[in-house]
Design a protein around this motif. Structure first.
Motif, PDB file in Angstrom:
ATOM      1  N   ARG A  23       0.826  -1.207   0.000  1.00 32.09           N
ATOM      2  CA  ARG A  23       0.000   0.000   0.000  1.00 32.09           C
ATOM      3  C   ARG A  23       0.861   1.258   0.000  1.00 32.09           C
ATOM      4  NH1 ARG A  23      -3.023  -0.829   5.062  1.00 32.09           N
ATOM      5  NH2 ARG A  23      -1.349  -2.307   5.296  1.00 32.09           N
ATOM      6  N   ARG A  24       1.960   1.238   0.785  1.00 34.24           N
ATOM      7  CA  ARG A  24       2.740   2.471   0.914  1.00 34.24           C
ATOM      8  C   ARG A  24       4.087   2.445   0.201  1.00 34.24           C
ATOM      9  NH1 ARG A  24       1.137   2.649   7.037  1.00 34.24           N
ATOM     10  NH2 ARG A  24       1.599   0.495   6.611  1.00 34.24           N
ATOM     11  N   GLY A  25       4.594   1.236  -0.096  1.00 36.51           N
ATOM     12  CA  GLY A  25       5.905   1.149  -0.749  1.00 36.51           C
ATOM     13  C   GLY A  25       5.760   0.755  -2.202  1.00 36.51           C
ATOM     14  N   ILE A  26       6.769   0.058  -2.722  1.00 34.26           N
ATOM     15  CA  ILE A  26       6.707  -0.405  -4.108  1.00 34.26           C
ATOM     16  C   ILE A  26       5.822  -1.649  -4.170  1.00 34.26           C
ATOM     17  CG2 ILE A  26       8.089  -1.356  -6.011  1.00 34.26           C
ATOM     18  CD1 ILE A  26      10.450   0.335  -4.894  1.00 34.26           C
ATOM     19  N   GLY A  27       5.981  -2.538  -3.183  1.00 38.80           N
ATOM     20  CA  GLY A  27       5.177  -3.758  -3.120  1.00 38.80           C
ATOM     21  C   GLY A  27       5.863  -4.925  -3.796  1.00 38.80           C
ATOM     22  N   CYS A  28       6.220  -5.938  -3.021  1.00 38.45           N
ATOM     23  CA  CYS A  28       6.877  -7.113  -3.614  1.00 38.45           C
ATOM     24  C   CYS A  28       6.815  -8.282  -2.623  1.00 38.45           C
ATOM     25  CB  CYS A  28       8.337  -6.814  -3.953  1.00 38.45           C
ATOM     26  SG  CYS A  28       9.320  -6.276  -2.547  1.00 38.45           S
ATOM     27  N   ASP A  29       7.036  -9.494  -3.151  1.00 34.11           N
ATOM     28  CA  ASP A  29       7.083 -10.689  -2.296  1.00 34.11           C
ATOM     29  C   ASP A  29       8.482 -10.920  -1.731  1.00 34.11           C
ATOM     30  OD1 ASP A  29       4.419 -11.242  -2.728  1.00 34.11           O
ATOM     31  OD2 ASP A  29       4.817 -12.506  -4.467  1.00 34.11           O
ATOM     32  N   GLN A  30       9.491 -10.470  -2.449  1.00 36.14           N
ATOM     33  CA  GLN A  30      10.871 -10.516  -1.942  1.00 36.14           C
ATOM     34  C   GLN A  30      11.597  -9.271  -2.439  1.00 36.14           C
ATOM     35  OE1 GLN A  30       9.741 -13.917  -2.704  1.00 36.14           O
ATOM     36  NE2 GLN A  30       9.688 -14.092  -0.477  1.00 36.14           N
ATOM     37  N   LEU A  31      12.488  -8.780  -1.619  1.00 35.82           N
ATOM     38  CA  LEU A  31      13.299  -7.621  -1.982  1.00 35.82           C
ATOM     39  C   LEU A  31      14.715  -8.127  -2.246  1.00 35.82           C
ATOM     40  CD1 LEU A  31      13.655  -4.503  -2.083  1.00 35.82           C
ATOM     41  CD2 LEU A  31      14.308  -4.656   0.304  1.00 35.82           C
TER      42      LEU A  31
END
Ligand SMILES: N[C@@H](CCC[C@H](N)C(=O)O)C(=O)O
Length: 257
Positions: A23-31
């Motif tokens: 919701r607030r960042g880029i959004g991902c399952d792994q960084l």
């Protein structure tokens, strides 16, 4: 995936959580942070969306390998992780084959809290006895064979098994049904991430667990929500082949303080 080979970039757990937030960042399952390596073409650092740093990520390995294969125009590249060095090969048409190494099957190395037969053990969850297998692909996996993976209670049982005292470093959880000796359907609850569309290391762990139980041959196709992975067991190693696709490439501006 962030490229930190030319510009130093390190994220702590809090920053990783912020970036991964849908919701607030880029959004991902792994960084993923791609760093320089003196022993391989690059080093790959992996964090889950809860901020925890982990040992393996099959999907990210294919994706980082794709970038390096395109960049170097080589047929093979090597990628270093905290768990070791992986050899990745161009499989054509955007697909990549990764030698994910040898699975770890001893309970101490998974790691598990007590001595069990990792091929088949009983897991008690809120009074219910479940039969499971455990495999490490550098990261821990608990595999449950069920009649119908699509009907499995992944969202409710997944977090209970992830945090079960038998797994002191928590675990990824795969719910798997056998369609035939060469085809499996798998849904996954990932440690530190929850339900995801696919888990490459989970597919590898599943192929190993199914083969040990005599449910499948040494080559299987595994259908995940996000697509199909081909897994081959050969010479004690697990080879994963799957697609890659570039969604976006560019520059992000954000405050890393
Ligand atoms: N959640 C995993 C790490 C990521 C696994 C990944 N999705 C994959 O494709 O292998 C863990 O905590 O081990």
């Amino acid at each position: 995936m962030f490229d930190a080979r030319k510009q130093r970039l390190a994220f702590d757990a809090t920053q990783a959580r912020q970036i991964a937030d849908r919701r607030r960042g880029i959004g991902c399952d792994q960084l993923i942070v791609i760093e320089p390596s003196s022993d391989a073409d690059a080093f790959m650092r992996i964090r889950n969306p809860d901020g925890s740093e982990v040992e393996a990520c099959g999907n990210a390995t294919r994706c980082v390998a794709r970038l390096l294969l395109d960049e170097t125009r080589k047929q093979k590249v090597t990628l270093q992780t905290v768990a070791g060095i992986l050899v990745c090969e161009d499989a054509g048409g955007g697909a990549v084959t990764v030698d994910m190494g040898a699975p770890e099957l001893s309970w101490e190395r998974i790691p598990m809290a007590e001595a069990v037969d990792t091929n088949r053990f009983t897991l008690t969850v809120e009074g219910e006895s479940l039969t499971a297998s455990a495999v490490s692909m550098g990261n821990p996996h608990c595999v449950l064979f069920v009649d119908d993976a699509d009907a499995a209670p992944v969202a409710t049982l997944g977090p209970k098994i992830e945090n079960h005292p038998l797994f002191p470093r928590r675990t990824n959880v795969e719910f798997v049904s056998v369609r035939d000796k060469g085809y499996l359907r798998m849904r996954v609850w990932e440690r530190g991430a929850g339900i995801t569309q696919a888990c490459g290391s989970g597919a590898c762990a599943t192929a190993v667990a199914a083969f040990r139980r005599g449910l499948t041959r040494d080559h299987v196709e595994i259908e995940l929500d996000g697509g199909v992975l081909s897994i081959t067991l050969k010479d004690g190693h697990v080879f994963m082949t799957g697609a890659t696709a570039l969604a976006y490439s560019g520059t992000f501006a954000f405050d890393t303080k």
